[in-house]
Design a protein around this motif. Structure first.
Motif, PDB file in Angstrom:
ATOM      1  N   GLY A 134     -39.148  -5.856 -39.742  1.00 34.02           N
ATOM      2  CA  GLY A 134     -38.269  -6.463 -40.725  1.00 34.02           C
ATOM      3  C   GLY A 134     -37.021  -5.692 -41.075  1.00 34.02           C
ATOM      4  O   GLY A 134     -36.251  -6.108 -41.939  1.00 34.02           O
ATOM      5  N   GLN A 135     -36.770  -4.584 -40.418  1.00 34.91           N
ATOM      6  CA  GLN A 135     -35.591  -3.776 -40.746  1.00 34.91           C
ATOM      7  C   GLN A 135     -34.311  -4.535 -40.407  1.00 34.91           C
ATOM      8  O   GLN A 135     -34.224  -5.218 -39.394  1.00 34.91           O
ATOM      9  CB  GLN A 135     -35.629  -2.454 -39.990  1.00 34.91           C
ATOM     10  N   VAL A 136     -33.316  -4.427 -41.277  1.00 34.98           N
ATOM     11  CA  VAL A 136     -32.018  -5.063 -41.088  1.00 34.98           C
ATOM     12  C   VAL A 136     -30.950  -3.974 -41.121  1.00 34.98           C
ATOM     13  O   VAL A 136     -30.941  -3.124 -42.017  1.00 34.98           O
ATOM     14  CB  VAL A 136     -31.734  -6.105 -42.197  1.00 34.98           C
TER      15      VAL A 136
ATOM     16  N   GLY B 130     -41.518  -5.122 -35.636  1.00 33.83           N
ATOM     17  CA  GLY B 130     -40.541  -4.094 -35.317  1.00 33.83           C
ATOM     18  C   GLY B 130     -40.104  -4.247 -33.878  1.00 33.83           C
ATOM     19  O   GLY B 130     -40.359  -5.272 -33.249  1.00 33.83           O
ATOM     20  N   ALA B 131     -39.453  -3.241 -33.353  1.00 33.59           N
ATOM     21  CA  ALA B 131     -39.012  -3.296 -31.957  1.00 33.59           C
ATOM     22  C   ALA B 131     -38.755  -1.884 -31.447  1.00 33.59           C
ATOM     23  O   ALA B 131     -38.484  -0.969 -32.218  1.00 33.59           O
ATOM     24  CB  ALA B 131     -37.739  -4.127 -31.829  1.00 33.59           C
ATOM     25  N   THR B 132     -38.843  -1.759 -30.142  1.00 41.20           N
ATOM     26  CA  THR B 132     -38.497  -0.518 -29.461  1.00 41.20           C
ATOM     27  C   THR B 132     -37.579  -0.878 -28.314  1.00 41.20           C
ATOM     28  O   THR B 132     -37.821  -1.853 -27.608  1.00 41.20           O
ATOM     29  CB  THR B 132     -39.750   0.185 -28.901  1.00 41.20           C
ATOM     30  N   TYR B 133     -36.509  -0.104 -28.170  1.00 42.73           N
ATOM     31  CA  TYR B 133     -35.677  -0.263 -26.985  1.00 42.73           C
ATOM     32  C   TYR B 133     -35.234   1.091 -26.479  1.00 42.73           C
ATOM     33  O   TYR B 133     -35.213   2.074 -27.204  1.00 42.73           O
ATOM     34  CB  TYR B 133     -34.495  -1.206 -27.199  1.00 42.73           C
ATOM     35  N   TRP B 134     -34.940   1.122 -25.178  1.00 44.19           N
ATOM     36  CA  TRP B 134     -34.383   2.305 -24.551  1.00 44.19           C
ATOM     37  C   TRP B 134     -32.894   2.088 -24.493  1.00 44.19           C
ATOM     38  O   TRP B 134     -32.422   1.018 -24.110  1.00 44.19           O
ATOM     39  CB  TRP B 134     -34.940   2.495 -23.146  1.00 44.19           C
ATOM     40  N   VAL B 135     -32.144   3.098 -24.862  1.00 54.21           N
ATOM     41  CA  VAL B 135     -30.695   2.934 -24.920  1.00 54.21           C
ATOM     42  C   VAL B 135     -29.989   4.095 -24.241  1.00 54.21           C
ATOM     43  O   VAL B 135     -30.320   5.251 -24.469  1.00 54.21           O
ATOM     44  CB  VAL B 135     -30.201   2.747 -26.379  1.00 54.21           C
ATOM     45  N   ALA B 136     -29.038   3.739 -23.387  1.00 50.34           N
ATOM     46  CA  ALA B 136     -28.164   4.723 -22.756  1.00 50.34           C
ATOM     47  C   ALA B 136     -26.848   4.699 -23.513  1.00 50.34           C
ATOM     48  O   ALA B 136     -26.339   3.628 -23.840  1.00 50.34           O
ATOM     49  CB  ALA B 136     -27.947   4.361 -21.290  1.00 50.34           C
ATOM     50  N   ARG B 137     -26.316   5.873 -23.808  1.00 51.47           N
ATOM     51  CA  ARG B 137     -25.059   5.982 -24.541  1.00 51.47           C
ATOM     52  C   ARG B 137     -23.982   6.651 -23.693  1.00 51.47           C
ATOM     53  O   ARG B 137     -24.243   7.653 -23.036  1.00 51.47           O
ATOM     54  CB  ARG B 137     -25.245   6.823 -25.802  1.00 51.47           C
ATOM     55  N   ARG B 138     -22.801   6.055 -23.723  1.00 45.41           N
ATOM     56  CA  ARG B 138     -21.635   6.660 -23.080  1.00 45.41           C
ATOM     57  C   ARG B 138     -20.705   7.059 -24.223  1.00 45.41           C
ATOM     58  O   ARG B 138     -20.136   6.217 -24.890  1.00 45.41           O
ATOM     59  CB  ARG B 138     -20.954   5.687 -22.121  1.00 45.41           C
ATOM     60  N   ASN B 139     -20.581   8.366 -24.444  1.00 42.89           N
ATOM     61  CA  ASN B 139     -19.856   8.888 -25.607  1.00 42.89           C
ATOM     62  C   ASN B 139     -18.363   8.997 -25.429  1.00 42.89           C
ATOM     63  O   ASN B 139     -17.651   9.240 -26.398  1.00 42.89           O
ATOM     64  CB  ASN B 139     -20.443  10.251 -26.005  1.00 42.89           C
ATOM     65  N   THR B 140     -17.871   8.807 -24.231  1.00 42.01           N
ATOM     66  CA  THR B 140     -16.444   8.945 -23.977  1.00 42.01           C
ATOM     67  C   THR B 140     -15.729   7.640 -24.278  1.00 42.01           C
ATOM     68  O   THR B 140     -16.093   6.576 -23.770  1.00 42.01           O
ATOM     69  CB  THR B 140     -16.191   9.323 -22.515  1.00 42.01           C
ATOM     70  N   LYS B 141     -14.692   7.710 -25.116  1.00 45.24           N
ATOM     71  CA  LYS B 141     -13.906   6.523 -25.430  1.00 45.24           C
ATOM     72  C   LYS B 141     -13.109   6.113 -24.195  1.00 45.24           C
ATOM     73  O   LYS B 141     -12.498   6.962 -23.531  1.00 45.24           O
ATOM     74  CB  LYS B 141     -12.964   6.804 -26.582  1.00 45.24           C
ATOM     75  N   PRO B 142     -13.131   4.819 -23.851  1.00 42.34           N
ATOM     76  CA  PRO B 142     -12.367   4.381 -22.674  1.00 42.34           C
ATOM     77  C   PRO B 142     -10.866   4.576 -22.882  1.00 42.34           C
ATOM     78  O   PRO B 142     -10.389   4.542 -24.003  1.00 42.34           O
ATOM     79  CB  PRO B 142     -12.726   2.893 -22.550  1.00 42.34           C
ATOM     80  N   ASN B 143     -10.153   4.752 -21.788  1.00 42.37           N
ATOM     81  CA  ASN B 143      -8.688   4.944 -21.854  1.00 42.37           C
ATOM     82  C   ASN B 143      -7.983   3.658 -22.194  1.00 42.37           C
ATOM     83  O   ASN B 143      -8.332   2.605 -21.869  1.00 42.37           O
ATOM     84  CB  ASN B 143      -8.148   5.466 -20.538  1.00 42.37           C
TER      85      ASN B 143
END
Length: 96
Positions: free
Chosen positions: A29-31, A83-96
């Motif tokens: 139920g988290q929002v 609830g839910a679980t997900y795997w997340v990949a993060r790209r920390n570099t801001k695009p040009n």
């Protein structure tokens, strides 16, 4: 049907240029109101269900569903009764 492991997801994401890969676990139920992140994401839902809102569009996501968000894309999240679980990949570099 082949089920991807976290290690396979992580290896694939890092090979695609993502910087880090995490498992996110959300309470029932988290929002999470509309917000942005200083990174782009590519994710795979592995348990439960969630609703992802981008602009006026809301999508229900369940195990096996994927989603992507651009760098700093405004979005909101709502998690189901389990609830839910997900795997997340993060790209920390801001695009040009």
């Amino acid at each position: 049907m082949h089920t991807m492991s976290f290690q396979e997801f992580e290896s694939s994401a890092l090979a695609q240029g993502f910087d880090e890969v995490l498992e996110r676990v959300w309470e029932p139920g988290q929002v999470v109101d509309t917000h942005t992140h200083p990174f782009a994401v590519k994710a795979l839902v592995v348990r439960g269900e969630m609703w992802l809102t981008e602009g006026e569009q809301t999508r229900r996501l369940a195990p096996g569903d994927r989603f992507e968000l651009d760098f700093a894309a405004p979005h909101g999240e709502r998690y189901g009764s389990e609830g839910a679980t997900y795997w997340v990949a993060r790209r920390n570099t801001k695009p040009n």
